[in-house]
Structures are given as C-alpha cells and as structure tokens.
Design a protein around this motif. Structure first.
Motif, PDB file in Angstrom:
ATOM      1  N   MET A 192       0.977  -0.959  -0.037  1.00  0.00           N
ATOM      2  CA  MET A 192      -0.099   0.032  -0.017  1.00  0.00           C
ATOM      3  C   MET A 192       1.011   1.128  -0.110  1.00  0.00           C
ATOM      4  N   SER A 193       0.153   2.570  -0.252  1.00  0.00           N
ATOM      5  CA  SER A 193       0.873   3.579  -0.057  1.00  0.00           C
ATOM      6  C   SER A 193       1.587   4.106   1.043  1.00  0.00           C
ATOM      7  N   GLU A 194       2.505   4.825   1.158  1.00  0.00           N
ATOM      8  CA  GLU A 194       2.968   5.180   2.624  1.00  0.00           C
ATOM      9  C   GLU A 194       2.087   6.176   3.291  1.00  0.00           C
ATOM     10  N   THR A 195       1.249   6.750   2.536  1.00  0.00           N
ATOM     11  CA  THR A 195       0.297   7.674   3.292  1.00  0.00           C
ATOM     12  C   THR A 195      -1.207   6.845   3.823  1.00  0.00           C
ATOM     13  N   SER A 196      -1.258   5.516   3.352  1.00  0.00           N
ATOM     14  CA  SER A 196      -2.326   4.608   3.809  1.00  0.00           C
ATOM     15  C   SER A 196      -1.824   3.830   4.947  1.00  0.00           C
ATOM     16  N   ILE A 197      -0.393   3.775   5.337  1.00  0.00           N
ATOM     17  CA  ILE A 197      -0.330   3.058   6.504  1.00  0.00           C
ATOM     18  C   ILE A 197      -0.682   3.615   7.669  1.00  0.00           C
ATOM     19  N   LEU A 224      -3.131   5.522   8.203  1.00  0.00           N
ATOM     20  CA  LEU A 224      -4.561   5.363   8.175  1.00  0.00           C
ATOM     21  C   LEU A 224      -5.127   4.065   8.523  1.00  0.00           C
ATOM     22  N   LEU A 225      -4.315   3.049   8.229  1.00  0.00           N
ATOM     23  CA  LEU A 225      -4.731   1.469   8.689  1.00  0.00           C
ATOM     24  C   LEU A 225      -4.220   1.630  10.193  1.00  0.00           C
ATOM     25  N   TYR A 226      -3.386   2.379  10.667  1.00  0.00           N
ATOM     26  CA  TYR A 226      -3.014   2.074  11.964  1.00  0.00           C
ATOM     27  C   TYR A 226      -4.012   2.750  12.936  1.00  0.00           C
ATOM     28  N   LEU A 264      -3.068  -6.324  -0.579  1.00  0.00           N
ATOM     29  CA  LEU A 264      -3.807  -5.085   0.186  1.00  0.00           C
ATOM     30  C   LEU A 264      -5.116  -5.500   1.003  1.00  0.00           C
ATOM     31  N   SER A 265      -5.805  -6.376   0.450  1.00  0.00           N
ATOM     32  CA  SER A 265      -6.996  -6.844   1.311  1.00  0.00           C
ATOM     33  C   SER A 265      -6.623  -7.619   2.429  1.00  0.00           C
ATOM     34  N   VAL A 313      -5.355  -5.546   5.253  1.00  0.00           N
ATOM     35  CA  VAL A 313      -6.438  -4.827   6.023  1.00  0.00           C
ATOM     36  C   VAL A 313      -6.920  -5.709   6.835  1.00  0.00           C
TER      37      VAL A 313
END
Length: 224
Positions: A69-74, A76-78, A121-122, A125
């Motif tokens: 995933m993109s670095e900006t999504s990491i 957000l996942l946390y 990715l899925s 998550v």
C-alpha cells in the motif's frame, strides 16, 4: 492538553477517594510467601503474547518494502478504531467469562501474522484488524486479571513483575522477529502464531488450575 486533563482528573479522584482501599470488600486471607503458581502461569502466557506480537513499525516496514500500500495509507490503517472497539467488547466479555476471554482474543490475534506478511492489500487490511483486536484485548483486560490472583498486599509487586516481564518479552521478541524478517520471513509467521496459540492454551488451563497452597478467605461484608 491531554496530559494536563489527565493530571487534573487524578487530583479530583484523589480528593474524592483519598483511601481507595476502603472501597474494597474486607477479607482476611492466609498470607503465604511469594506468589501462587497461578500467577506465574498467567505471566508466562502474557510473556508469550508479548514475544510473538509484531510491532506496528515492523508491519509498516513490510508494507513499504513490498509496496502493498502507499505510505500515506499505512498510518490510516493504524488509526482504525479496531483496538478501541475490541477493548470495549473484550472488557464486557471478561466480566462474565473471565480469563477464557483472553484465550479467544489470543486465537483471533494469532491470525494477524499470516494475513499481514503473506497477502496483498485486502489481506493486509484483514491482518491489521486481527492485530487491532489483539491490541485491544491487551490494553483492556490483561492487567485486570491480576487482582484476582494476588492478595491486595502484594499487588504492587505483582504489577511490577508483570510489567517487567511483558516489556522484556516484547523487546526480545521484537528483536527476534526483526532478525527473522531479514533471514526468513515465514519463520517469523510461525513464531508469532505459535506463541499466540501457546498463550491461548495456558489461558484455557488457568480457570481449571487449583491453588497449590490453600488460603482461608473470611468475607466480613464490610461495605464502606
């Protein structure tokens, strides 16, 4: 500001309840040296969880290096509120089911490593959700079980031993998993899953474990 508010709340609580021991039911217990084997079994299970639970920085590093995933999504996942919701749910379950609740949480959280480190990715998550469930259980009920295992006169020492064991196990386990990730990532997954399942077996055994040294509890039913 959160720190100031926390300190203000502590001061208010102290002024309202200056003697928290008076809130507990008074009981007379037969004092024995040291801690019961039940406490050490529980600590062993907790240390297994700590050793095999991957730090999120390692998970984030994996996501970056594998371009899951993109670095900006990491972050957000946390930031998902899974652990907060899990803490509430498992806290309620612990009040009715006891330590067996931790066994369930350990089994669920054992699934995070395969999903996080093997899939796309899925899968990442889903793995992060399992990871958050385990964190929620750790943050809400792990420490709550200690008062039932040790007398009030030994709780401070019990919490000190508990925190030291948990922290040391987390450090050593994190170092080992970081090394395994560089050498052979599947071994990291096996190690993580094995420790979580081993802890769950101990949690299931604890409710049936009898005290080796009997104690005499005389409840005086003195509610203040």
């Amino acid at each position: 500001m959160p720190a100031v508010l926390a300190i203000a709340l502590v001061v208010c609580i102290y002024r309202r309840y200056p003697h928290p021991k008076s809130l507990e039911q008074v009981s007379l217990e037969l004092e024995t040296p040291g801690f019961q084997p039940r406490f050490w079994l529980y600590l062993t299970a907790v240390c297994l969880i700590a050793a095999g639970y991957a730090d999120y920085p390692l998970i984030a590093y994996h996501f970056i290096t594998t371009s899951v995933m993109s670095e900006t999504s990491i972050p957000l996942l946390y930031a998902m509120a899974v652990d907060g919701l899990a803490a509430l749910v498992f806290g309620c379950l612990y009040d009715t089911k006891g330590i067996a609740t931790l066994a369930v949480a350990s089994i669920i959280s054992a699934l995070f490593a395969p999903f996080v480190f093997l899939g796309g990715l899925s899968s990442a998550v889903i793995g992060a959700i399992f990871w958050g469930i385990g964190m929620g259980a750790q943050e809400s009920i792990m420490r709550a079980a200690i008062p039932a295992m040790v007398p009030a006169s030994k709780r401070a020492s019990a919490y000190g031993i508990f925190t030291s064991g948990f922290g040391l196990s987390w450090f050593l386990g994190s170092a080992l998993m970081g090394w395994l990730y560089d050498v052979y990532p599947p071994a990291l997954i096996v190690f993580s899953v094995t420790t979580q399942l081993g802890a769950s077996l101990l949690f299931l055994y604890l409710p049936t474990h009898k005290q080796s040294r009997p104690s005499s509890n005389v409840d005086l039913h003195t509610n203040r």
